[in-house]
Write a protein that holds these residues in place. Structure first.
Motif, short mmCIF file in Angstrom:
data_model
loop_
_atom_site.label_atom_id
_atom_site.label_comp_id
_atom_site.label_asym_id
_atom_site.label_seq_id
_atom_site.Cartn_x
_atom_site.Cartn_y
_atom_site.Cartn_z
N VAL A 33 0.93 -1.14 0.38
CA VAL A 33 -0.04 -0.14 -0.38
C VAL A 33 0.78 1.43 0.18
O VAL A 33 0.75 2.02 -1.04
CB VAL A 33 -1.51 -0.02 1.21
CG1 VAL A 33 -1.75 1.38 1.56
CG2 VAL A 33 -1.92 -1.02 1.11
N GLY A 217 6.93 6.68 16.24
CA GLY A 217 6.07 6.52 15.64
C GLY A 217 4.62 7.52 16.57
O GLY A 217 3.92 6.90 16.50
N THR A 219 1.35 9.15 17.77
CA THR A 219 0.80 10.19 16.49
C THR A 219 -0.27 11.23 18.03
O THR A 219 -0.37 12.59 17.42
CB THR A 219 -0.33 9.92 16.35
OG1 THR A 219 0.53 8.15 15.40
CG2 THR A 219 -1.08 10.27 14.85
N PHE A 266 1.00 8.87 2.74
CA PHE A 266 1.61 7.69 2.35
C PHE A 266 3.00 8.64 2.29
O PHE A 266 3.86 7.52 2.60
CB PHE A 266 0.51 6.77 1.06
CG PHE A 266 -0.90 6.22 0.79
CD1 PHE A 266 -1.18 4.83 0.84
CD2 PHE A 266 -1.62 7.54 0.98
CE1 PHE A 266 -1.63 4.60 1.56
CE2 PHE A 266 -2.93 6.60 0.82
CZ PHE A 266 -2.89 5.49 2.08
N THR A 276 10.99 3.34 11.52
CA THR A 276 10.96 2.77 12.64
C THR A 276 11.78 0.92 12.13
O THR A 276 11.50 0.40 12.85
CB THR A 276 9.07 2.38 12.44
OG1 THR A 276 9.01 2.37 11.61
CG2 THR A 276 9.32 4.17 13.42
N ASN A 280 13.16 -1.15 14.80
CA ASN A 280 12.59 -2.53 15.16
C ASN A 280 13.43 -3.39 15.20
O ASN A 280 13.80 -4.28 16.13
CB ASN A 280 11.81 -3.08 14.75
CG ASN A 280 9.98 -1.35 15.37
OD1 ASN A 280 11.31 -1.08 16.41
ND2 ASN A 280 9.71 -1.46 14.33
N VAL B 120 5.85 -1.51 14.71
CA VAL B 120 5.55 -0.84 13.42
C VAL B 120 4.21 0.19 14.65
O VAL B 120 2.93 -0.38 14.40
CB VAL B 120 4.89 -1.04 12.12
CG1 VAL B 120 3.66 0.02 11.75
CG2 VAL B 120 5.59 -2.30 11.86
N PRO B 121 4.17 1.76 13.99
CA PRO B 121 3.36 2.34 14.39
C PRO B 121 2.34 2.62 14.38
O PRO B 121 1.67 2.06 13.08
CB PRO B 121 4.04 4.09 13.88
CG PRO B 121 4.73 3.46 13.92
CD PRO B 121 5.61 2.17 13.50
N ILE B 123 -0.06 4.81 13.19
CA ILE B 123 -0.88 4.83 12.45
C ILE B 123 -0.36 4.90 11.16
O ILE B 123 -1.68 4.39 10.50
CB ILE B 123 -0.77 6.31 12.25
CG1 ILE B 123 -1.13 6.98 11.55
CG2 ILE B 123 0.76 6.59 12.27
CD1 ILE B 123 -1.27 9.03 11.50
N ILE B 124 0.85 3.99 11.07
CA ILE B 124 1.02 3.03 9.35
C ILE B 124 -0.44 1.80 9.58
O ILE B 124 -0.88 1.36 8.18
CB ILE B 124 2.10 2.25 10.00
CG1 ILE B 124 3.25 3.43 9.95
CG2 ILE B 124 2.61 1.27 8.58
CD1 ILE B 124 3.21 3.79 8.88
N TYR B 125 -1.24 1.71 11.06
CA TYR B 125 -2.12 0.59 10.26
C TYR B 125 -3.28 0.96 10.01
O TYR B 125 -4.06 0.86 9.07
CB TYR B 125 -1.85 -0.45 12.05
CG TYR B 125 -1.22 -1.40 12.24
CD1 TYR B 125 -1.86 -2.96 11.31
CD2 TYR B 125 0.19 -0.78 12.88
CE1 TYR B 125 -0.60 -4.03 12.20
CE2 TYR B 125 0.89 -1.87 12.78
CZ TYR B 125 0.68 -3.86 12.88
OH TYR B 125 1.26 -4.76 12.81
N LEU B 127 -2.77 3.31 7.49
CA LEU B 127 -3.17 4.28 6.36
C LEU B 127 -3.34 2.17 5.19
O LEU B 127 -3.97 2.13 4.65
CB LEU B 127 -1.25 3.95 6.07
CG LEU B 127 -0.94 5.53 6.97
CD1 LEU B 127 0.56 5.74 6.45
CD2 LEU B 127 -1.94 6.82 5.64
N LEU B 128 -2.64 1.05 6.45
CA LEU B 128 -2.35 -0.40 5.70
C LEU B 128 -4.09 -0.02 5.49
O LEU B 128 -4.91 -0.44 4.65
CB LEU B 128 -2.19 -1.20 6.19
CG LEU B 128 -2.62 -2.41 6.68
CD1 LEU B 128 -2.02 -3.01 5.69
CD2 LEU B 128 -2.48 -3.45 7.32
N LEU B 130 -6.68 1.70 5.41
CA LEU B 130 -7.50 2.76 4.64
C LEU B 130 -7.22 1.86 2.85
O LEU B 130 -7.95 2.41 2.18
CB LEU B 130 -6.72 4.00 4.38
CG LEU B 130 -7.34 5.46 3.42
CD1 LEU B 130 -8.40 5.80 3.80
CD2 LEU B 130 -5.93 6.63 3.58
N LEU B 152 -5.76 -6.29 12.91
CA LEU B 152 -4.48 -6.62 12.52
C LEU B 152 -3.44 -5.51 13.84
O LEU B 152 -2.48 -6.07 13.97
CB LEU B 152 -4.49 -5.74 11.37
CG LEU B 152 -5.29 -6.44 10.09
CD1 LEU B 152 -4.67 -5.42 8.78
CD2 LEU B 152 -4.77 -8.34 9.59
#
Lengths: 295, 304
Positions: A33, A217, A219, A266, A276, A280, B120-121, B123-125, B127-128, B130, B152
């Motif tokens: 994505v 990360g 927010t 994106f 990140t 990680n 993984v932050p 907010i990335i999820y 975007l996924l 979305l 997820l």
């Protein structure tokens, strides 16, 4: 075993395997994505502009697409957060693992864990409504939105991550090493800093890196209290915007698919993911190392 | 002469040791102080606003008439959906990795992948979700898309904690079951999973509690901040007594309502935000309390 039984066994194993494989698909989905929209973004915006332009104004009429102001915002809040979380987390870890009595431990540890369970939107409220006005009494020039207050609050939120992972690493140091130190007449502080800390070093560093990754990360705290104004600065007293907060800001509006504004989140997300991801993996490998040494 | 020097060094070391003890205690208590400040602040701001009307009113432009009805119902939907998806898949994945997986490159890849996903932050999820659920699968800004996104998000946490719990089941239990002629799956279903269940549940409840506090991913997939209706009631009076049409409705959740109110300049909305935070913290603490209780009870009951 009978035939149907074998068949059932096999089916179940395959089903369980597919569930485990789903996690790999999630990663592929994320990368897919992000990549898809980011490629579209870079068809309009040259990579060089993205990395070197010092302004980020995709929502204005005069558009600039330099990620630097967002990165400086993320860098600033993360640095402030780690300046709080690092010393506090490390000292707490040493105190809990080497000094605290059983009773103090059983009281303090769960309370620290509660800090990690509080939703981040609550911390955002706390930073904006409580901490910023408090800081403004001490620092007169502090703007109502700034990097300092959310940075500090974020640091407090990260303390349990740093302290509990560091403590685990210190706990894994064999008792024999510590006893050797005590047998030589060392104080607890000497054993902690000269025996335990070096032996648990990779685990402690791993907890720091994980803390940094969390801060990068994070927010909601910054989206609420830092101001949503992209600005290339390292001044903690003025409004700024982080990469994450920008994604929230755009998502709050109604941005149609396929537009450049839609693609910017994106592209910003891709930068965030890559950053990140490296943190990680480094943290994971370090953690694995300290487990292998002492297990 | 040298002896006195040594004595002095020793005294100095002991003094530093005690000083650090004090420093350690005060620094560790700092967390407690901040937690208290946060709770007191929120309660002083919001407690007076909390009443029955606040829980049963929809949002409004006038702060004193606004409530969190749509938000808490949305949070409830999301909780059920996330649990229904993340729990079975997470436990299945953990069971595979602990009980079946051989040590090879694919297993290594899955493990390192899960460790990374857990970091993984959130907010990335978003975007996924979305990109895949909202746009590609065309689920729009529905509860279903929100629930799947959060499922997820918490999946790696459920897998990691379930594995931890499965690992504590001693192999003697498995061997005893095999000795009685049970197959691998029979052993897992009848012995291993029940023995590990309290730990698995503890982890799952903590994961769901985390999902309920998430704001950023749901904003990204387009959850609304102003919802003046409820999703269609899933429990019907006619056969088959339930319908899932509500899954496709737009929704809001408590953290998003809080975010929306915090972002407004009027004082009245800040008070509403504080009151909603009390409700959210109540849910979070109750779920954490249940998890801690489960863990405590299972630790007392079973000793291998």
């Amino acid at each position: 075993m009978t035939k149907p039984r074998q068949w059932i066994e096999r089916t179940i194993e395959v089903g369980l395997f597919l569930s485990a494989l789903l996690s790999v698909l999630v990663t592929l989905g994320i990368v897919g994505v992000l990549l898809f929209e980011t490629v579209g973004f870079f068809k309009t915006v040259p990579l060089l502009d993205f990395l070197t332009d010092t302004e980020w104004t995709p929502l204005f009429s005069e558009k600039h697409y330099g990620i630097l102001p967002l990165f400086s915002g993320t860098f600033l809040t993360t640095s402030i957060a780690m300046a709080v979380a690092l010393p506090v987390g490390l000292i707490s870890a040493i105190y809990l693992s080497e000094y605290a009595s059983r009773r103090v431990r059983t009281i303090l540890k769960p309370i620290l864990e509660i800090l990690a369970a509080i939703p981040t939107v609550v911390y955002g409220y706390f930073a904006l409504i409580f901490v910023t006005p408090l800081l403004q009494k001490v620092i007169p020039g502090l703007s109502g939105f700034n990097a300092l207050s959310p940075g500090i609050v974020m640091g407090i939120m990260i303390v349990p991550i740093v302290s509990s992972l560091s403590e685990d690493a210190m706990h894994a140091v064999p008792a024999g090493l510590k006893e050797g130190g005590y047998a030589l007449g060392s104080t607890r502080l000497q054993v902690a800093t000269q025996v335990v800390l070096p032996a648990a070093f990779s685990g402690v560093v791993s907890s720091f890196i994980l803390g940094i990754s969390r801060a990068v990360g994070e927010t909601m705290i910054v989206a609420i209290a830092a101001g949503l104004q992209p600005r290339l600065t390292l001044n903690p007293l003025v409004p700024i915007e982080t990469v994450t907060a920008y994604i929230v800001q755009v998502s709050m509006g109604d941005t149609p698919t396929g537009t450049i504004e839609y693609q910017t989140i994106f592209a910003a997300g891709m930068s965030l993911f890559l950053l990140t991801f490296v943190l990680n993996i480094v943290s994971y490998l370090l953690r694995k190392r300290f487990r292998e040494v002492y297990d | 002469m040298q002896n006195r020097q040594a004595m002095r060094t020793r005294k100095w070391n002991q003094w530093r040791d005690r000083l650090f003890s004090l420093l350690g205690l005060s620094v560790t208590t700092l967390g407690v102080v901040v937690l208290l400040a946060l709770l007191v602040d929120v309660f002083m701001d919001g407690f007076a606003r909390l009443d029955f009307d606040f829980l049963t009113h929809f949002p409004s432009r006038r702060p004193e008439r606004a409530g969190i009805y749509a938000a808490w119902v949305g949070t409830l939907w999301i909780a059920v959906l996330t649990a229904a998806m993340a729990f079975p898949i997470g436990v299945a994945a953990a069971t595979y990795l602990e009980e079946y997986a051989r040590k090879n490159w694919l297993t290594d890849l899955i493990e390192i992948n899960i460790a990374n996903l857990a970091g993984v932050p959130s907010i990335i999820y978003g975007l996924l979700g979305l990109g895949i659920f909202v746009r590609w699968m065309d689920l729009e800004r529905s509860i279903l898309a929100g629930g799947m996104t959060l499922a997820l998000l918490v999946l790696p946490i459920v897998i990691l904690s379930s594995r931890e719990s499965l690992r504590t089941v001693p192999s003697s239990i498995r061997e005893a079951s095999y000795a009685l002629g049970a197959s691998k799956w029979q052993t897992i279903r009848n012995q291993v999973l029940p023995a590990a269940m309290p730990g698995i549940l503890t982890g799952a409840i903590l994961a769901i509690s985390r999902a309920l506090g998430e704001t950023a991913p749901l904003i990204t997939i387009g959850a609304l901040t102003y919802v003046a209706f409820l999703p269609k009631n899933p429990i019907g009076s006619e056969f088959p007594f339930f319908n899932l049409d509500g899954l496709m409705d737009p929704f809001s959740v408590l953290p998003i309502q809080i975010f929306n109110w915090v972002s407004r300049p009027q004082k009245g909305f800040a008070i509403n935000a504080a009151a909603a935070i009390i409700v959210l913290l109540f849910i979070t603490f109750v779920m954490n309390g249940i998890a801690v209780y489960l863990r405590h009870r299972s630790q007392k009951k079973v000793r291998w």
